[in-house]
Every structure is written in C-alpha cells, then in structure tokens.
Design a protein around this motif. Structure first.
Motif, short mmCIF file in Angstrom:
data_model
loop_
_atom_site.label_atom_id
_atom_site.label_comp_id
_atom_site.label_asym_id
_atom_site.label_seq_id
_atom_site.Cartn_x
_atom_site.Cartn_y
_atom_site.Cartn_z
N VAL A 85 0.87 -1.18 0.00
CA VAL A 85 0.00 0.00 0.00
C VAL A 85 0.90 1.23 0.00
CG1 VAL A 85 -1.94 1.13 1.10
CG2 VAL A 85 -1.63 -1.33 1.40
N ILE A 86 0.71 2.08 -1.00
CA ILE A 86 1.54 3.29 -1.13
C ILE A 86 0.65 4.52 -0.99
CG2 ILE A 86 3.16 4.57 -2.58
CD1 ILE A 86 3.89 1.95 -3.96
N LYS A 87 1.06 5.44 -0.17
CA LYS A 87 0.26 6.64 0.11
C LYS A 87 0.05 7.45 -1.18
CE LYS A 87 0.28 10.70 3.14
NZ LYS A 87 -1.15 10.85 3.09
N GLY A 88 -1.20 7.82 -1.40
CA GLY A 88 -1.51 8.70 -2.53
C GLY A 88 -1.92 10.07 -2.03
N GLU A 89 -2.86 10.69 -2.74
CA GLU A 89 -3.24 12.06 -2.38
C GLU A 89 -4.39 12.10 -1.39
OE1 GLU A 89 -4.08 13.88 -6.09
OE2 GLU A 89 -1.95 14.03 -6.65
N THR A 90 -5.02 10.98 -1.16
CA THR A 90 -6.21 10.95 -0.30
C THR A 90 -5.99 10.01 0.88
OG1 THR A 90 -7.24 9.07 -1.39
CG2 THR A 90 -7.62 11.25 -2.38
N ALA A 91 -7.04 9.89 1.70
CA ALA A 91 -6.96 9.02 2.89
C ALA A 91 -7.16 7.54 2.56
CB ALA A 91 -8.02 9.46 3.91
N HIS A 92 -7.37 7.22 1.29
CA HIS A 92 -7.62 5.84 0.88
C HIS A 92 -6.55 4.89 1.44
CE1 HIS A 92 -9.66 3.00 -1.73
NE2 HIS A 92 -8.49 2.57 -2.16
N LEU A 120 3.34 -4.13 2.93
CA LEU A 120 4.09 -2.88 3.07
C LEU A 120 3.10 -1.73 3.12
CD1 LEU A 120 6.88 -3.41 0.35
CD2 LEU A 120 6.87 -4.17 2.75
N SER A 121 3.31 -0.80 4.04
CA SER A 121 2.53 0.45 4.09
C SER A 121 3.55 1.57 4.05
CB SER A 121 1.71 0.53 5.37
OG SER A 121 0.75 -0.48 5.39
N VAL A 122 3.73 2.17 2.90
CA VAL A 122 4.85 3.10 2.73
C VAL A 122 4.36 4.45 2.20
CG1 VAL A 122 6.54 1.25 2.39
CG2 VAL A 122 5.31 2.17 0.42
N TYR A 123 5.21 5.45 2.38
CA TYR A 123 4.82 6.81 2.02
C TYR A 123 5.15 7.18 0.58
CZ TYR A 123 3.86 7.30 6.95
OH TYR A 123 3.34 7.13 8.20
N ASP A 124 6.05 6.39 -0.04
CA ASP A 124 6.36 6.68 -1.45
C ASP A 124 6.92 5.41 -2.10
OD1 ASP A 124 9.27 6.57 -1.07
OD2 ASP A 124 8.97 8.44 0.04
N PRO A 125 6.94 5.38 -3.44
CA PRO A 125 7.40 4.17 -4.13
C PRO A 125 8.83 3.77 -3.76
CG PRO A 125 6.21 5.60 -5.65
CD PRO A 125 6.36 6.37 -4.37
N ALA A 126 9.70 4.77 -3.50
CA ALA A 126 11.09 4.44 -3.19
C ALA A 126 11.18 3.60 -1.92
CB ALA A 126 11.91 5.72 -3.03
N TRP A 136 17.60 -6.94 1.32
CA TRP A 136 16.52 -6.83 2.33
C TRP A 136 15.20 -6.98 1.60
CZ3 TRP A 136 14.30 -1.75 4.68
CH2 TRP A 136 13.36 -2.07 5.68
N ASN A 137 14.57 -8.10 1.82
CA ASN A 137 13.28 -8.33 1.18
C ASN A 137 12.28 -8.78 2.24
OD1 ASN A 137 11.05 -9.61 -0.27
ND2 ASN A 137 12.33 -9.32 -2.09
N ARG A 138 11.20 -8.03 2.36
CA ARG A 138 10.19 -8.34 3.38
C ARG A 138 9.49 -9.67 3.10
NH1 ARG A 138 10.04 -5.47 8.18
NH2 ARG A 138 10.08 -3.25 7.79
N GLY A 139 9.49 -10.09 1.86
CA GLY A 139 8.91 -11.40 1.54
C GLY A 139 9.71 -12.52 2.20
N ARG A 140 11.02 -12.35 2.21
CA ARG A 140 11.88 -13.33 2.88
C ARG A 140 11.59 -13.34 4.38
NH1 ARG A 140 16.87 -13.69 5.43
NH2 ARG A 140 17.83 -15.72 5.05
N GLU A 141 11.47 -12.16 4.96
CA GLU A 141 11.17 -12.07 6.40
C GLU A 141 9.83 -12.74 6.71
OE1 GLU A 141 11.36 -8.02 7.71
OE2 GLU A 141 13.48 -7.84 7.21
#
Ligand code: INI
Length: 158
Positions: A85-92, A120-126, A136-141
């Motif tokens: 989930v990547i933050k966009g312009e709204t609260a979605h 993943l809940s992140v603020y931007d694509p990077a 570092w891969n969260r899928g491995r974790e």
C-alpha cells in the motif's frame, strides 16, 4: 538465577520440511508484490518446503477474507500475506492499510493458525522498492516468520 529453573523454553526453528503454506498476494502495485512473492517462495523452498499454494487478490483490502478462509481450511501450517500500500493524495491508503492489518491479525486470532503480515505500508514508491531488494526483502522475512511460527506451534502444549 532463573525464577523458574524447571520451566520450558519453547522456540520454533526454520526447518520447513513437511510443512504446508499458503501465500495470499495482492496484484495492486504488482512490480513490488511480485518481488515479495518471489523472495517468499524462494525462502520457503530453501528451507525445505514443498507444499506452497498461492492465492492472488486484487488489492490489500481483499487479503483478510481470503487469508481467513485458507487458515480455516485446516490445510495449512501458516498463511503468508503479501501486499503493498503506497500513500496517494487521499486518505484511501490509510483505510486500506488499516483494514489489511487488523483483518490479518483477526484471521490469525480467530483461527489459531499463524497468519503472517507482510503488507508494506509506505509513504512513497522508493520506500517500497527499498524493501524488496536482494539484501533486504520483506517477503523473505515473512517466509521465515511463517516457518518459525508453524514450527513453534508444533512444540507448544496442545
Ligand atoms: N490496494 C493496494 O494493495 N495498495 C494500494 O496502494 C492501494 N491504493 O493506494 O489504492 C490499494 N487500493 C485498492 C484496495 O486494496 C482494494 O482493492 C479496492 O479498494 C477494492 O476493494
């Protein structure tokens, strides 16, 4: 001096031989979720798992009911949930990530089957890209957590 020297210590290890896993993965932000999936599958296989089923869902919001259904089936030792989930312009973004997290936690507590949260809940694509690298891969974790929890439940008192 331990308080209870006769007490047991319960731990899980990372031996996945003979264990059965399901992975629920969302298509939204697929370039990222495919990398989570790839790392999770590879890690499970590296640790000896041979029985891994995969369910694709549209977005992270749809992960919880599918995870709950798979966990309830009695067929799996653990269920791994992968999404991005990547933050966009709204609260979605906030609604989707909150529902994914709480729904996944509820699926685990309702069924008693480990349901692993790697959405993943992140603020931007990077930030997302940084979490699916070779180093570092969260899928491995997520896969390691699933194996450890499945093994821990095998040694806990019934
Ligand atoms: N789903 C995601 O998995 N990641 C996102 O970043 C996302 N955003 O930002 O919108 C997203 N939305 C879709 C959502 O998960 C549902 O599929 C949709 O709302 C239909 O229920």
């Amino acid at each position: 001096m331990p308080v209870n020297p006769a007490g047991e210590q319960f731990t899980g290890d990372h031996d996945a031989r003979g264990l059965r896993f399901a992975i629920v993965v969302s298509r939204f932000n697929r370039p990222i979720t495919e990398k989570l999936l790839d790392a999770a599958q590879r890690t499970l296989a590296d640790h000896g798992a041979q029985d891994v089923d995969i369910a694709w869902v549209p977005g992270a919001f749809e992960i919880p009911p599918v995870a709950r259904r798979l966990a309830r089936s009695g067929r799996y030792d653990a269920v791994i949930c992968l999404g991005c989930v990547i933050k966009g312009e709204t609260a979605h973004f906030e609604h989707v990530s909150r529902e994914a997290a709480s729904g996944i936690a509820a699926a685990a507590s309702e069924t008693g089957v480990p349901v692993i949260y790697q959405v993943l809940s992140v603020y931007d694509p990077a930030q997302a890209v940084a979490r699916v690298t070779d180093e570092w891969n969260r899928g491995r974790e997520g896969a390691l957590a699933a194996i450890e929890m499945a093994r821990l439940l095998k040694v806990l008192p019934a």
